[in-house]
Motif scaffolding. Structure first.
Motif, mmCIF file in Angstrom:
data_model
loop_
_atom_site.group_PDB
_atom_site.id
_atom_site.type_symbol
_atom_site.label_atom_id
_atom_site.label_comp_id
_atom_site.label_asym_id
_atom_site.label_seq_id
_atom_site.Cartn_x
_atom_site.Cartn_y
_atom_site.Cartn_z
ATOM 1 N N GLN A 55 0.849 -1.181 0.000
ATOM 2 C CA GLN A 55 0.000 0.000 0.000
ATOM 3 C C GLN A 55 0.884 1.230 0.000
ATOM 4 O OE1 GLN A 55 -2.478 0.221 3.440
ATOM 5 N NE2 GLN A 55 -3.448 2.130 2.821
ATOM 6 N N LYS A 56 0.535 2.199 -0.833
ATOM 7 C CA LYS A 56 1.283 3.451 -0.863
ATOM 8 C C LYS A 56 0.887 4.280 0.347
ATOM 9 C CE LYS A 56 2.474 7.257 -3.873
ATOM 10 N NZ LYS A 56 2.255 7.855 -5.199
ATOM 11 N N MET A 57 1.875 4.709 1.087
ATOM 12 C CA MET A 57 1.617 5.520 2.271
ATOM 13 C C MET A 57 1.366 6.973 1.868
ATOM 14 S SD MET A 57 1.794 3.333 4.714
ATOM 15 C CE MET A 57 2.028 4.183 6.247
ATOM 16 N N PHE A 58 0.548 7.647 2.622
ATOM 17 C CA PHE A 58 0.281 9.079 2.458
ATOM 18 C C PHE A 58 -0.305 9.429 1.092
ATOM 19 C CE2 PHE A 58 4.099 8.613 5.189
ATOM 20 C CZ PHE A 58 3.461 8.839 6.392
ATOM 21 N N ALA A 59 -1.166 8.586 0.572
ATOM 22 C CA ALA A 59 -1.861 8.879 -0.681
ATOM 23 C C ALA A 59 -3.266 9.375 -0.359
ATOM 24 C CB ALA A 59 -1.925 7.627 -1.547
ATOM 25 N N LEU A 60 -3.789 10.277 -1.198
ATOM 26 C CA LEU A 60 -5.141 10.784 -0.984
ATOM 27 C C LEU A 60 -6.187 9.689 -1.120
ATOM 28 C CD1 LEU A 60 -4.955 14.191 -2.867
ATOM 29 C CD2 LEU A 60 -4.899 13.794 -0.400
ATOM 30 N N ARG A 61 -5.997 8.808 -2.084
ATOM 31 C CA ARG A 61 -6.881 7.654 -2.275
ATOM 32 C C ARG A 61 -6.056 6.404 -2.051
ATOM 33 N NH1 ARG A 61 -8.896 7.833 -8.037
ATOM 34 N NH2 ARG A 61 -6.970 8.927 -8.375
ATOM 35 N N ASP A 62 -6.729 5.339 -1.605
ATOM 36 C CA ASP A 62 -6.016 4.079 -1.425
ATOM 37 C C ASP A 62 -5.331 3.692 -2.728
ATOM 38 O OD1 ASP A 62 -6.591 3.695 1.237
ATOM 39 O OD2 ASP A 62 -8.373 2.500 0.854
ATOM 40 N N THR A 63 -4.057 3.419 -2.633
ATOM 41 C CA THR A 63 -3.241 3.087 -3.801
ATOM 42 C C THR A 63 -2.328 1.933 -3.443
ATOM 43 O OG1 THR A 63 -3.234 5.409 -4.483
ATOM 44 C CG2 THR A 63 -1.548 3.994 -5.447
ATOM 45 N N MET A 64 -2.222 0.975 -4.352
ATOM 46 C CA MET A 64 -1.281 -0.137 -4.189
ATOM 47 C C MET A 64 -0.149 0.052 -5.190
ATOM 48 S SD MET A 64 -2.642 -2.041 -1.755
ATOM 49 C CE MET A 64 -1.866 -3.632 -1.828
ATOM 50 N N VAL A 65 1.045 -0.358 -4.795
ATOM 51 C CA VAL A 65 2.235 -0.251 -5.635
ATOM 52 C C VAL A 65 2.771 -1.654 -5.885
ATOM 53 C CG1 VAL A 65 4.588 0.656 -5.769
ATOM 54 C CG2 VAL A 65 2.797 2.020 -4.681
ATOM 55 N N ILE A 66 3.118 -1.918 -7.133
ATOM 56 C CA ILE A 66 3.707 -3.203 -7.523
ATOM 57 C C ILE A 66 5.147 -2.936 -7.928
ATOM 58 C CG2 ILE A 66 3.623 -5.111 -9.176
ATOM 59 C CD1 ILE A 66 0.609 -4.599 -9.442
ATOM 60 N N GLU A 67 6.078 -3.710 -7.346
ATOM 61 C CA GLU A 67 7.501 -3.566 -7.661
ATOM 62 C C GLU A 67 8.080 -4.907 -8.070
ATOM 63 O OE1 GLU A 67 9.218 -2.025 -4.067
ATOM 64 O OE2 GLU A 67 8.561 0.022 -4.502
ATOM 65 N N ARG A 68 9.057 -4.858 -8.957
ATOM 66 C CA ARG A 68 9.801 -6.056 -9.360
ATOM 67 C C ARG A 68 11.282 -5.727 -9.198
ATOM 68 N NH1 ARG A 68 7.859 -8.146 -14.695
ATOM 69 N NH2 ARG A 68 6.582 -9.544 -13.473
ATOM 70 N N ASP A 69 11.988 -6.554 -8.440
ATOM 71 C CA ASP A 69 13.422 -6.354 -8.193
ATOM 72 C C ASP A 69 13.728 -4.968 -7.642
ATOM 73 O OD1 ASP A 69 13.975 -8.934 -9.182
ATOM 74 O OD2 ASP A 69 14.059 -8.179 -11.246
ATOM 75 N N GLY A 70 12.839 -4.480 -6.755
ATOM 76 C CA GLY A 70 13.060 -3.186 -6.118
ATOM 77 C C GLY A 70 12.719 -1.985 -6.980
ATOM 78 N N GLU A 71 12.330 -2.210 -8.211
ATOM 79 C CA GLU A 71 11.973 -1.125 -9.120
ATOM 80 C C GLU A 71 10.457 -1.051 -9.258
ATOM 81 O OE1 GLU A 71 14.179 0.929 -10.750
ATOM 82 O OE2 GLU A 71 15.779 -0.033 -9.603
ATOM 83 N N GLY A 72 9.924 0.153 -9.284
ATOM 84 C CA GLY A 72 8.492 0.327 -9.466
ATOM 85 C C GLY A 72 8.041 -0.250 -10.794
#
Length: 164
Positions: A55-72
């Motif tokens: 989950q992305k912290m401090f976002a106005l709307r709930d947002t999920m982040v997907i990363e591969r090998d540490g890269e967004g």
């Protein structure tokens, strides 16, 4: 390619296997409990981490982040000006956008790119209880990314419902 997800375990801190149509374990979704933000890892059958989801912290709307090998790789959030409550936008880092729409909480939705169907998530044609299928339509699509997208949008929809 068809993958089967047993969603009765879908929750933070729970681990669950995703199998192919022959019952072979393909991916493990590893929920990480006791974290400040909702976190998952998608692993292959040998335990190697393929994708990190959080989950992305401090976002106005709930947002999920997907990363591969540490890269967004992508961010996922509910589409802002949608009349449909269950419509999500996946923004890949290369500028590509995927649309996810349907009955997310019922596990009946589709993932599209520029109007072309990439995957269908559905429990309709399955006789197994608490299981839904992920049918990947395009052969060149990234199965791990599409599973991660399904995990994210279901999680966001469940969280939104709980907040209401």
């Amino acid at each position: 390619m068809r993958l089967l997800v047993h969603d009765r375990l879908l929750g933070i801190g729970d681990d669950y296997w995703i199998e192919d149509e022959h019952g072979r374990k393909v991916f493990l979704v590893d929920g990480k409990a006791m974290r400040l933000r909702d976190t998952f890892q998608l692993k292959d059958a040998h335990g190697r981490v393929l994708i990190d989801i959080h989950q992305k912290m401090f976002a106005l709307r709930d947002t999920m982040v997907i990363e591969r090998d540490g890269e967004g790789l992508a961010t996922i959030k509910r589409k802002r000006l949608s009349l449909l409550r269950n419509h999500y936008r996946v923004s890949l880092v290369d500028g590509t956008e995927l649309d996810v729409s349907g009955k997310i909480l019922d596990q009946e939705f589709a993932v599209e790119y520029d109007g072309e169907l990439l995957a269908v998530i559905s429990r309709r044609r399955l006789t197994l209880r608490d299981t839904y299928g992920v049918d990947i339509v395009r052969e060149d699509a990234d199965p791990a990314l599409l599973i991660a997208v399904a995990v994210c949008v279901i999680h966001l929809a469940q969280k939104e419902r709980a907040d209401d």
